[in-house]
Design an enzyme around this catalytic site. Structure first.
Site: not given
Length: 599
Positions: A106, A147-148, A486, A233, A511
């Protein structure tokens, strides 16, 4: 779904999947439980000689292993962690098969056309894991996402194949540091600095130190040092939102969501996963045993307490629907109304997951919430123990730490995620309001039909300080985007430029790193004729988190008049994966699923 019964529309249909032949749950040999329940279909006897020939070629050492060893699929895009898990599984006398799925970054795609591929990759991940697990008769599954949307993709796949499974979170990145700004930085700093750069407010701090560097030199410094190594992140963004939630649901080993990506504790966790998957197989602990209304309640509780991402809403809804658990937007509001926001974590706070790890990590927070009766400690987990038993040996949070506020002195007495409805979003919208920016915003609409239009206006410095503005970005929903991208680039730029007179509304997503007065997931989206499609520049828009209202000061008659003139835009993509996604995807208020036919 029953269109005549609106309440039924929030209840998922009973999921139906292929029924694969397998050994009975109580099957045993020489007094030991047989764990190769599914793989035995192709490894016993000679009914599948081609399969066995290929398995020998892939590394099965002998006939005894072929006949009796369970087969565990290890799904990852984090190679070194996967190798550690594979070695540990083999030490448990099981066959370990590594295979990859995809992963969209992302951070790399943010603000560009590539971001349209992010949310739909969740479905590809779920499809690919379900495909390999079922097609190759794996008996169990260990996934290693980082990740997300990768994490809900893994959980959705587990709910589909429903074979013993564990998720290992790849872990958070270390905190970066800017020598020129003389402070910790992270990926969100890049986007906020971009706004400050455009509006010429990017400079070194007025702290008595050097102030000679140009804004270009500062940007170079941020870009070189925001991400110091491997890991997701580091703030309470979407990746850590999903990881902390899934650990609180019992599908991960304790500490997984806060063990840093490059830490020895992450490697030890990978080794322990093999023991845990054996426990799940021996006790027949399956994903749908753990994916219950109680565990989803825990997911929502930890998300509200820690200040998690709005994306958690669309992902929890998708996970629940896949598992056949009734979950709706109203559940999120109910939990938000009772759970205090207590974490001083980025994006709205000062600290990062790496900092939380140093004071005990997520299990210490879970221990606090369980003791207060806010988190259900009696749910079962992949360890074979309850959540309470998992965390009882972890340290309690020290009174003098500054990351997690006492429950008696929260940052906000209720949750930061609010479900809004009104004539702008009759099907619901999700707002992220920590209280720092207030709880109500009224301003004139300034409408953009795509995110790139707003980006262009920001780059040109056209969004001015002064009167309150509500920037509306539409045609960015699941179908209209397509892909529900996002929009951190815009939201962070506004924060960096210190444009506090601005709120944001979109039928797309924001995000987890976004903060400020932001509302996303507007349903119905513009592309299918939702009211957001007919908002006009200058309409007065109200965002009211106290009344859970999202409205425009336009009469119903005027809305209908505008809708009569509205025409659906031409599809921007007609072939390929995004076209397929746009044709299949449902609305965000039901998880933006592609296999919930009839929604």
């Amino acid at each position: 779904m029953d269109p005549a019964n609106p309440r039924k529309q929030d209840e998922p249909e009973e999921p139906r999947f292929l029924d694969f032949p397998h050994l009975p749950d109580d099957a045993s040999h020489n007094g030991q439980p047989l764990l190769n329940k599914y793989s035995s279909t192709i490894t016993k006897g000679h009914a599948f000689p081609g399969a066995q020939a290929m398995l020998y070629a892939a590394g099965v050492p002998d006939q005894e292993s072929m006949r009796t060893s369970p087969q565990v699929g290890i799904v990852m895009h984090l190679l070194e962690l996967g190798k550690t898990v594979k070695a540990a599984v083999q030490k448990q006398n099981m066959l370990a098969w590594q295979y990859n799925t995809i992963g969209v970054s992302d951070a790399i795609t943010m603000g560009g056309e590539g971001m349209r591929f992010s949310l739909q990759s969740r479905e590809i991940i779920a499809d690919s894991i379900e495909t390999v697990t079922c097609a190759q008769h794996h008996d169990a599954c260990i996934t290693i996402p980082g990740c997300d949307k990768n994490m809900p993709g893994c959980i959705m796949a587990m709910a589909r194949h429903n074979r013993p499974s564990i998720m290992i979170y790849g872990g958070s990145i270390a905190v970066g540091h800017s020598k020129l700004l003389r402070k910790p930085i992270n990926i969100a700093t890049c986007y906020e600095a971009a706004g400050a750069y455009i509006y010429d407010t990017l400079s070194q701090p007025d702290d008595g130190g050097d102030k000679s560097k140009t804004k270009d030199e500062i940007m170079d410094d941020i870009e070189h040092h925001a991400c110091p190594g491997a890991g997701a992140c580091g703030g309470m963004y979407t990746a850590n939102t999903m990881a902390t939630a899934i650990e609180s649901m019992g599908l991960m080993l304790p500490g997984s969501s806060s063990n840093p990506a490059t830490s020895p504790s992450k490697m030890r966790e990978c080794a322990k996963a093999a023991e845990a998957i054996r426990t799940c197989m021996e006790r027949n602990i399956k994903p749908r045993d753990l994916l219950t209304k109680r565990s989803f309640e825990n997911a929502m509780v930890i998300t509200m307490a820690l200040g998690g991402s709005t994306n958690g809403v669309v992902h929890f809804l998708a996970m629940a629907a896949t598992a056949g658990v009734a979950l709706s937007l109203d559940d999120f509001q109910r939990v938000s109304d009772k759970i205090p926001f207590i974490a001083n974590l980025a994006p709205s706070g000062k600290y990062f997951m790496a900092d939380l790890y140093e004071i005990g990590g997520v299990p210490s927070v879970q221990k606090l919430l369980i003791a207060a009766g806010l988190l259900d400690g009696d749910i079962p987990t992949v360890t074979g123990k309850t959540l309470t038993q998992n965390v009882e040996a972890w340290p309690s949070l020290a009174p003098d730490q500054a990351i997690i506020h006492p429950l008696s002195s929260p940052i906000k007495s209720t949750g930061h995620l609010q479900i809004l409805r009104g004539n702008l979003a009759p099907g619901g919208a999700v707002a992220k309001i920590t209280g720092k920016e207030g709880t109500k915003f009224v301003g004139k609409a300034c409408v953009f039909d795509k995110e790139n239009q707003l980006d262009a206006a920001l780059n040109a410095g056209q969004i001015q300080r002064g009167e309150n503005l509500v920037l509306i970005v539409r045609y960015e929903g699941p179908k209209g985007g397509p892909g529900m991208p996002e929009q951190l680039k815009a939201s962070a730029a506004l924060m960096g430029a210190k444009l506090t007179n601005v709120a944001l509304i979109t039928d797309g997503r924001y995000s987890g790193a976004s903060h400020g007065f932001i509302v996303g997931h507007v349903v119905p989206e513009a592309a299918v004729g939702g009211p957001i499609a007919v908002v006009m520049d200058g309409d007065v828009v109200t965002i009211d988190a106290e009344k859970n209202l999202l409205s425009m000061d336009v009469s119903e008659e005027e809305v209908q008049r505008r809708m009569m003139k509205w025409k659906a835009p031409k599809r921007t993509v007609t072939r390929g994966v995004l076209a397929k996604y746009a044709a299949l995807v449902g609305d965000a208020s039901h998880g933006a699923l592609t296999d919930a036919f009839g929604w």
